[in-house]
Scaffold this active site. Structure first.
Site: not given
Length: 282
Positions: A30, A42, A154
């Site tokens: 991530h 994010h 992301c």
């Protein structure tokens, strides 16, 4: 600098850094943009009513990425507009007990190819830190479109914050190295099959597959591709809106064309049946 990823310490972080952490036993990572003050911006799925977004970067798990509403570090941890997937959390909530890694920019081709995993570096150069932070904070207030595992995830968000580069709307895979790797592994195995006769057993087959996998990752890197465009963050909403409008227009045209063929045929059939009936009566 490791072959898998680039581990960094918190003391090394600077505003504008692209950071990431591994999830689900290194199955995916991530990504986010560090904006200073132990805070990270994010991208995840859009916030539903009463819930927080999910950072399902590779659609493997449904782990909540937003900071806890009881975060003891920052009162604004977990800030996210209702119709946006961009979220602000503290570094602790972003990492969720995972290790901190830094995404590398401007790496030589040899280093890029030596990396065992995609989504850890790029040959593209980073923009200045103040421009990176500005993009991240602007998108926090204005959104980054709809989350998509392959086209807008992301890592794509963090890459855009760092470079301002976007792919043309016609492309089916975004800037993400993870997405390129996920597609590249099966394709490399598939297209390397004809080379079996040229390879010396399983080791040769593995070498050919690995070579094609690395080559596929390299040619899809935003630092190598020639079809990327620089889009100012203030113009990004128009760019994303154009993509959404184009997709809706294509869907509308497709739906319109299909019923139109049926409606034109049915009256003709009815008229023909009616004429045959009249002839039989006469």
């Amino acid at each position: 600098m490791g072959l898998l990823s680039h581990r960094v310490e918190r003391s090394e972080l600077k505003p504008g850094d692209h950071i990431y952490t591994w999830r689900a036993a290194y199955s995916y990572s991530h990504h986010g943009t560090y904006v200073g003050g132990s805070k990270v911006v994010h991208f995840t799925t859009k916030k539903e009513a009463g819930t927080a977004g999910l950072d399902s970067a590779m659609a493997i798990s449904s782990l909540i990425s937003a900071g806890s509403p009881e975060c003891p570090t920052f009162p604004d941890c977990g800030f996210q507009l209702p119709d946006s997937g961009v979220i602000l959390t503290c570094l602790d909530c972003f990492l969720r007990d995972g290790a901190l890694h830094g995404f590398e920019y401007g790496v030589p081709p040899a280093v890029f190819l030596a990396k065992l995993r995609g989504g850890t570096c790029t040959t593209a150069a980073s923009d200045p830190a103040d421009a990176v932070v500005h993009r991240a904070m602007y998108l926090l207030q204005n959104g980054f479109g709809s989350y998509d595992v392959f086209e807008n995830n992301c890592e794509d968000f963090a890459l855009y914050c760092k470079t301002g580069l976007l792919l043309p709307p016609e492309q089916g895979i975004g800037r993400s190295g993870q997405a390129a790797s996920a597609v590249g592994v099966p394709l490399a195995a598939l297209f390397s099959t004809p080379f079996r006769l040229m390879s010396a057993g399983p080791l040769g087959m593995a070498a050919v597959t690995a070579g094609m996998y690395c080559a596929g990752r390299y040619i899809t890197d935003i630092g190598v591709r020639k079809d990327v465009v620089k889009v100012e963050v203030e113009n990004l909403s128009a760019h994303l809106g154009w993509r959404r409008a184009k997709a809706k227009e294509e869907e509308w045209v497709k739906k319109k064309q299909q019923p139109a063929k049926v409606t034109r045929l049915l009256p003709l059939k009815r008229k023909r049946d009616s004429d045959l009936h009249l002839q039989s009566v006469k």
